[in-house]
Design a protein around this motif. Structure first.
Motif, PDB file in Angstrom:
ATOM      1  N   THR A   1      76.071  33.287 -56.574  1.00 38.73           N
ATOM      2  CA  THR A   1      76.296  32.668 -57.889  1.00 38.73           C
ATOM      3  C   THR A   1      77.585  33.113 -58.564  1.00 38.73           C
ATOM      4  O   THR A   1      77.840  32.737 -59.701  1.00 38.73           O
ATOM      5  CB  THR A   1      75.125  32.963 -58.857  1.00 38.73           C
ATOM      6  OG1 THR A   1      75.109  34.367 -59.126  1.00 38.73           O
ATOM      7  CG2 THR A   1      73.796  32.542 -58.274  1.00 38.73           C
ATOM      8  N   THR A   2      78.398  33.884 -57.856  1.00 37.87           N
ATOM      9  CA  THR A   2      79.654  34.312 -58.471  1.00 37.87           C
ATOM     10  C   THR A   2      80.514  33.098 -58.790  1.00 37.87           C
ATOM     11  O   THR A   2      80.718  32.235 -57.947  1.00 37.87           O
ATOM     12  CB  THR A   2      80.399  35.277 -57.521  1.00 37.87           C
ATOM     13  OG1 THR A   2      79.593  36.423 -57.340  1.00 37.87           O
ATOM     14  CG2 THR A   2      81.743  35.695 -58.097  1.00 37.87           C
ATOM     15  N   GLY A   3      80.984  33.045 -60.033  1.00 34.28           N
ATOM     16  CA  GLY A   3      81.856  31.951 -60.441  1.00 34.28           C
ATOM     17  C   GLY A   3      81.127  30.700 -60.897  1.00 34.28           C
ATOM     18  O   GLY A   3      81.755  29.692 -61.186  1.00 34.28           O
ATOM     19  N   LEU A   4      79.804  30.740 -60.952  1.00 33.16           N
ATOM     20  CA  LEU A   4      79.072  29.554 -61.410  1.00 33.16           C
ATOM     21  C   LEU A   4      78.724  29.665 -62.892  1.00 33.16           C
ATOM     22  O   LEU A   4      78.540  30.757 -63.414  1.00 33.16           O
ATOM     23  CB  LEU A   4      77.768  29.402 -60.609  1.00 33.16           C
ATOM     24  CG  LEU A   4      77.900  29.131 -59.117  1.00 33.16           C
ATOM     25  CD1 LEU A   4      76.533  28.813 -58.531  1.00 33.16           C
ATOM     26  CD2 LEU A   4      78.863  27.990 -58.848  1.00 33.16           C
ATOM     27  N   ASP A   5      78.631  28.503 -63.549  1.00 34.58           N
ATOM     28  CA  ASP A   5      78.211  28.540 -64.952  1.00 34.58           C
ATOM     29  C   ASP A   5      76.688  28.779 -64.993  1.00 34.58           C
ATOM     30  O   ASP A   5      76.010  28.649 -63.977  1.00 34.58           O
ATOM     31  CB  ASP A   5      78.621  27.250 -65.681  1.00 34.58           C
ATOM     32  CG  ASP A   5      77.937  26.024 -65.118  1.00 34.58           C
ATOM     33  OD1 ASP A   5      76.710  26.081 -64.912  1.00 34.58           O
ATOM     34  OD2 ASP A   5      78.615  25.013 -64.886  1.00 34.58           O
ATOM     35  N   PRO A   6      76.168  29.146 -66.175  1.00 33.00           N
ATOM     36  CA  PRO A   6      74.760  29.553 -66.245  1.00 33.00           C
ATOM     37  C   PRO A   6      73.780  28.501 -65.722  1.00 33.00           C
ATOM     38  O   PRO A   6      72.809  28.843 -65.046  1.00 33.00           O
ATOM     39  CB  PRO A   6      74.545  29.788 -67.745  1.00 33.00           C
ATOM     40  CG  PRO A   6      75.888  30.133 -68.271  1.00 33.00           C
ATOM     41  CD  PRO A   6      76.864  29.344 -67.453  1.00 33.00           C
ATOM     42  N   THR A   7      74.043  27.214 -65.970  1.00 28.38           N
ATOM     43  CA  THR A   7      73.121  26.184 -65.504  1.00 28.38           C
ATOM     44  C   THR A   7      73.107  26.109 -63.980  1.00 28.38           C
ATOM     45  O   THR A   7      72.053  26.078 -63.346  1.00 28.38           O
ATOM     46  CB  THR A   7      73.533  24.798 -66.057  1.00 28.38           C
ATOM     47  OG1 THR A   7      73.946  24.972 -67.400  1.00 28.38           O
ATOM     48  CG2 THR A   7      72.402  23.820 -65.968  1.00 28.38           C
ATOM     49  N   ALA A   8      74.304  26.101 -63.400  1.00 32.97           N
ATOM     50  CA  ALA A   8      74.405  26.035 -61.947  1.00 32.97           C
ATOM     51  C   ALA A   8      73.758  27.266 -61.321  1.00 32.97           C
ATOM     52  O   ALA A   8      73.115  27.202 -60.277  1.00 32.97           O
ATOM     53  CB  ALA A   8      75.867  25.936 -61.534  1.00 32.97           C
ATOM     54  N   ARG A   9      73.926  28.392 -62.027  1.00 34.70           N
ATOM     55  CA  ARG A   9      73.375  29.644 -61.550  1.00 34.70           C
ATOM     56  C   ARG A   9      71.844  29.563 -61.479  1.00 34.70           C
ATOM     57  O   ARG A   9      71.238  29.927 -60.474  1.00 34.70           O
ATOM     58  CB  ARG A   9      73.802  30.731 -62.532  1.00 34.70           C
ATOM     59  CG  ARG A   9      73.675  32.107 -62.016  1.00 34.70           C
ATOM     60  CD  ARG A   9      74.512  33.041 -62.874  1.00 34.70           C
ATOM     61  NE  ARG A   9      74.342  34.377 -62.387  1.00 34.70           N
ATOM     62  CZ  ARG A   9      74.035  35.414 -63.171  1.00 34.70           C
ATOM     63  NH1 ARG A   9      73.885  35.239 -64.472  1.00 34.70           N
ATOM     64  NH2 ARG A   9      73.896  36.594 -62.642  1.00 34.70           N
ATOM     65  N   GLN A  10      71.249  29.031 -62.546  1.00 36.55           N
ATOM     66  CA  GLN A  10      69.796  28.852 -62.568  1.00 36.55           C
ATOM     67  C   GLN A  10      69.350  27.973 -61.418  1.00 36.55           C
ATOM     68  O   GLN A  10      68.331  28.232 -60.774  1.00 36.55           O
ATOM     69  CB  GLN A  10      69.361  28.186 -63.881  1.00 36.55           C
ATOM     70  CG  GLN A  10      69.581  29.028 -65.123  1.00 36.55           C
ATOM     71  CD  GLN A  10      68.508  30.073 -65.291  1.00 36.55           C
ATOM     72  OE1 GLN A  10      67.474  29.997 -64.631  1.00 36.55           O
ATOM     73  NE2 GLN A  10      68.755  31.065 -66.141  1.00 36.55           N
ATOM     74  N   GLY A  11      70.125  26.920 -61.170  1.00 33.49           N
ATOM     75  CA  GLY A  11      69.795  25.988 -60.094  1.00 33.49           C
ATOM     76  C   GLY A  11      69.770  26.696 -58.749  1.00 33.49           C
ATOM     77  O   GLY A  11      68.853  26.500 -57.942  1.00 33.49           O
ATOM     78  N   VAL A  12      70.765  27.532 -58.506  1.00 32.90           N
ATOM     79  CA  VAL A  12      70.839  28.261 -57.237  1.00 32.90           C
ATOM     80  C   VAL A  12      69.672  29.240 -57.138  1.00 32.90           C
ATOM     81  O   VAL A  12      69.044  29.377 -56.083  1.00 32.90           O
ATOM     82  CB  VAL A  12      72.200  28.980 -57.091  1.00 32.90           C
ATOM     83  CG1 VAL A  12      72.197  29.912 -55.893  1.00 32.90           C
ATOM     84  CG2 VAL A  12      73.324  27.962 -56.954  1.00 32.90           C
ATOM     85  N   TRP A  13      69.349  29.876 -58.244  1.00 36.24           N
ATOM     86  CA  TRP A  13      68.201  30.807 -58.250  1.00 36.24           C
ATOM     87  C   TRP A  13      66.915  30.097 -57.868  1.00 36.24           C
ATOM     88  O   TRP A  13      66.140  30.584 -57.060  1.00 36.24           O
ATOM     89  CB  TRP A  13      68.035  31.444 -59.637  1.00 36.24           C
ATOM     90  CG  TRP A  13      69.020  32.526 -59.938  1.00 36.24           C
ATOM     91  CD1 TRP A  13      70.023  32.950 -59.122  1.00 36.24           C
ATOM     92  CD2 TRP A  13      69.096  33.306 -61.128  1.00 36.24           C
ATOM     93  NE1 TRP A  13      70.732  33.938 -59.729  1.00 36.24           N
ATOM     94  CE2 TRP A  13      70.189  34.189 -60.972  1.00 36.24           C
ATOM     95  CE3 TRP A  13      68.368  33.353 -62.310  1.00 36.24           C
ATOM     96  CZ2 TRP A  13      70.556  35.107 -61.949  1.00 36.24           C
ATOM     97  CZ3 TRP A  13      68.734  34.272 -63.288  1.00 36.24           C
ATOM     98  CH2 TRP A  13      69.819  35.141 -63.102  1.00 36.24           C
TER      99      TRP A  13
END
Lengths: 267, 328
Positions: free
Chosen positions: B179-191
Motif C-alpha cells: 500500500t505504499t504510495g496509495l491514498d487511504p481509500t485505495a489502501r482500504q481496498g487493498v486491505w
C-alpha cells in the motif's frame, strides 16, 4: 472483491506447465503487441531507412558510382545490413525500460524457461527487420534496383539478414541488462556501431582508403555481411561469402547468449 | 484481530509441513553493506504474516531472496517445502511475487497483461482470455480492461498487480509494501483484498513500514531493523513489549529536561526517549494510571509541563523500545 468471488477465483485448477518454446512464443506475442500499442516506434523504424536510401542514392550516388542508379545497385544490399544492425538497439532499450520497472522481476519469479523473455525480444527484432527490410527493398525496386538473384536470392538474403540481426541483438540485450537508462543504451550502442558501420564497405569500396583502414574494413564483420548480401541478391554469392558472413553472428551468439543468461540470473 | 484458532500459534518441531516459509540465518551482502544479516523466519500456512521495518531495514531484500530473485550469501530457506537454492523452479511454481514497483507492462492493456501471464502459466487460447476476464472482474477492473496500463491510477495498478499474482493460486503470496504510495481509500481496498485472499486459504507474507497496516492485517509480525529481526509476535505481544501506550511530555523550560527525564525514568521504569526538537520526552508506560502518577510527580517537583498526551506507540517508538535507538 467479495468472498464468493475470491473463492471462485482461487478454486481454479492449474494448467500443465507449458514448454520453453511455448513460453518464448508468448513473449513473441508481447513483442508483436508493442507494434500495436506503441506505433510511434514504427516511425523511426520506417523513416530512417527511407532517408538513408534516398539521401545516399541521390546525393552521393552520382559522385561515387557515376549515376544514382548504378550506385543503388551497389548500395541497397548494404543499407539493409546497416538498418538491421542499427535496429537491434530497440530491443536493448526496451529491455532496459522493462528492467527499470520491475517487470522482469515478475518474469523471473515465474516457473518459465529463463531465456524465453529474450527469445521474445528476438521475435520483435525479426518483425522490425522484416518491416524495415521490406520498405527499403520496395523503394529500391521503385528507383530501379534489380536483384539479379531473383526471388530465391532475395529470400536467402533476408534470411542472412535475420541471422545478422540475431547476432547484433545479443549485443544490445547485454547492454540493456548492464545499463539502467534506455537512452544510455542507445548512445553507448551507437558509439560502437557508427565506426563499425561506416568503416565498412557498405557505402564505398575500400580501394581508396588508407592501408590501415582498408585492412580493418576488409575484416570488419559488417563488410563481410554486406558482401554476402550483395552476392546473394545479385545471384553471385559463393558459399564461402555466406559462411564468413555468418561467423560474426555465430561468435556473438556463442559469447553473448550465456553472458545474457548469467547477467539476468545473477541480479 | 479475530484469529484465535491456528493463526497465532507457531508449529512445533515435526510440524514443518505446516510452514509456508521457513528460513534460517538468511544473509545478503551488497558490497560493504549487509542488507540482511542472518534472519530466521517461520511463516505458518494460511496466515497473513507482516515484516515491519523502516526504509532500508532489509525487507525488500529478504522478500527478493525468498522469491528466488536474489541469491542469499548465507543461510537456507524452504518455501512450501522446497529448498530455495536447490529447487528454485519448484519454489517459483508455488509462489507469486508482487514487488514494490508495479511489475506490469505499461504499454499493454490490463487485459493483455493478464492474458500474457495466463499463457505463461499454461492457459491456452480462450481459457487464457477467460482467466484474464475473471480476474479483471474480481478486482473491479473490467471497465478498464482495454485501456493501456499507463493510464491507470496508482490504486488500479496495485489491484492489477495483485491480480497478476493470482493467475494461478499461489501457495504463498509475497507482497512487498502493497500500500505504499496509495491514498487511504485505495489502501482500504487493498486491505480488504488481502483479507479476502487469506480467508480463502492463501498464505500471505507482506512487508510494510506502517505499524497500523501490520496491526490491521497480520496475525504475526516480525520487526526487522538493520538487516536483523529484533522482535516477533502478534501485534498484541509486540505492543505489550512496548507497554500499553506511550506518554509524550513537553517540558516548558529546556533547562529542566534532564531532571524531568530522570523522574520519568524512575517512576515508569522505562528508558526515556528525547525528541528531535529537544523539549519533548516520550516513554513507554504500562498503564494510564502510571502515566498520570508520573505527570503528577513532575508537577510536584516544580517542573512546568506545557503539554502531555498518552497514545499508542508509533513505529518509531516501537523501534526505540525494542532497540534503544531510533529507526532512522
Amino acid at each position: 472483491m467479495t468472498d464468493t468471488q475470491t473463492h471462485a477465483l482461487l478454486g481454479i485448477q492449474r494448467p500443465r506447465r507449458p514448454s520453453g518454446v511455448s513460453n518464448a512464443l508468448v513473449f513473441g506475442w508481447r513483442a508483436a503487441l508493442k507494434f500495436k500499442y506503441v506505433p510511434e516506434q514504427l516511425f523511426d523504424l520506417v523513416m530512417t531507412p527511407i532517408m538513408f536510401t534516398l539521401l545516399f542514392t541521390f546525393v552521393f550516388g552520382g559522385a561515387l558510382a557515376g549515376s544514382p542508379k548504378e550506385y543503388l545497385q551497389f548500395f541497397l544490399p548494404g543499407i539493409l545490413v546497416q538498418t538491421v544492425v542499427f535496429n537491434a538497439v530497440y530491443s536493448g532499450m526496451g529491455l532496459s525500460t522493462d528492467l527499470g520497472k520491475g517487470l522482469f522481476d515478475r518474469f523471473r519469479s515465474l516457473p518459465i524457461w529463463p531465456l524465453a523473455p529474450f527469445a521474445g525480444l528476438m521475435v520483435g527484432d525479426v518483425l522490425r527487420h522484416l518491416i524495415a527490410g521490406a520498405i527499403i527493398l520496395s523503394i529500391g525496386l521503385m528507383l530501379g534496383y534489380r536483384p539479379e538473384g531473383g526471388v530465391f536470392g532475395v529470400v536467402a538474403a533476408f534470411l542472412l539478414l535475420f541471422a545478422i540481426g540475431f547476432g547484433m541483438g545479443w549485443v544490445f540485450i547485454v547492454l540493456g541488462l548492464l545499463i539502467s537508462t534506455p537512452m544510455t543504451v542507445m548512445t553507448s550502442g551507437f558509439a560502437f556501431l557508427f565506426p563499425l558501420v561506416f568503416a565498412s564497405n557498405i557505402m564505398v569500396e575500400p580501394a581508396t582508403m588508407p592501408e590501415w583502414l582498408r585492412v580493418f574494413v576488409e575484416v570488419n564483420p559488417v563488410s563481410l555481411a554486406a558482401t554476402a548480401m550483395r552476392g546473394l541478391m545479385s545471384g553471385a554469392a559463393s558459399l564461402q561469402d555466406v559462411a564468413v558472413a555468418l561467423i560474426g553472428p555465430a561468435v556473438l551468439t556463442i559469447l553473448l547468449a550465456p553472458t545474457t543468461l548469467w547477467l539476468y540470473l545473477r541480479r | 484481530m479475530t484469529d484465535t484458532s491456528t493463526g497465532t500459534r507457531l508449529p512445533r518441531a515435526g510440524e514443518e509441513g505446516l510452514l509456508a516459509v521457513s528460513a534460517r540465518g538468511l544473509k545478503k551482502r551488497f558490497g560493504e553493506v549487509v542488507a540482511v544479516d542472518g534472519i530466521d523466519l517461520d511463516v505458518p500456512k494460511g496466515m497473513i504474516f507482516a515484516i515491519l521495518g523502516p526504509n532500508g531495514a532489509g525487507k525488500t531484500t529478504l522478500m527478493r531472496m525468498l522469491s528466488t530473485l536474489a541469491k542469499p550469501d548465507g543461510g537456507s530457506a524452504a518455501v512450501m517445502g522446497h529448498d530455495l537454492l536447490n529447487e528454485p523452479g519448484e519454489v517459483r511454481a508455488s509462489i507469486a511475487m508482487t514487488g514494490q514497483f508495479a511489475s506490469l507492462d505499461e504499454d499493454l492493456t490490463g487485459r493483455d497483461n493478464l492474458v500474457l501471464l495466463a499463457r505463461l502459466w499454461g492457459f491456452r487460447g480462450r481459457s487464457a482470455k477467460q482467466r484474464a476476464d475473471d480476474l479483471l472482474a474480481a478486482f473491479d477492473l473490467s471497465d478498464a480492461a482495454t485501456r493501456q496500463v499507463k493510464t491507470y491510477s496508482g490504486g488500479m495498478r496495485r489491484r492489477l498487480d495483485i491480480a497478476a499474482s493470482l493467475v494461478v493460486t499461489p501457495g504463498v503470496l509475497f507482497l512487498d509494501e502493497p500500500t505504499t504510495g496509495l491514498d487511504p481509500t485505495a489502501r482500504q481496498g487493498v486491505w480488504r483484498m488481502i483479507r479476502g485472499l487469506a480467508q480463502s486459504g492463501v498464505t500471505i507474507l507482506l512487508t510494510t513500514q506502517y505499524l497500523d497496516e501490520a496491526d490491521q492485517l497480520a496475525a504475526r509480525i516480525a520487526v526487522i531493523d538493520k538487516g536483523r529481526k529484533i522482535a516477533e509476535g502478534t501485534s498484541r505481544e509486540l505492543k505489550a513489549q512496548t507497554g500499553s501506550g506511550f506518554l509524550h511530555v513537553a517540558i516548558h523550560d529546556p533547562m529542566q529536561i534532564e531532571k524531568a527525564a530522570a523522574i520519568l525514568e524512575a517512576r515508569l521504569k522505562h528508558k526515556v526517549r528525547r525528541g528531535v526538537e529537544g523539549a519533548e520526552l516520550s516513554v513507554t508506560t504500562d498503564s494510564p494510571k502510571d502515566a498520570s502518577d508520573a505527570i503528577a510527580s513532575l508537577i510536584d517537583s516544580g517542573i512546568e509541563v506545557s503539554d502531555f498526551r498518552l497514545g499508542s506507540p508509533s513505529l518509531d517508538e516501537v523501534f526505540f523500545s525494542l532497540t534503544g535507538h531510533d529507526a532512522s
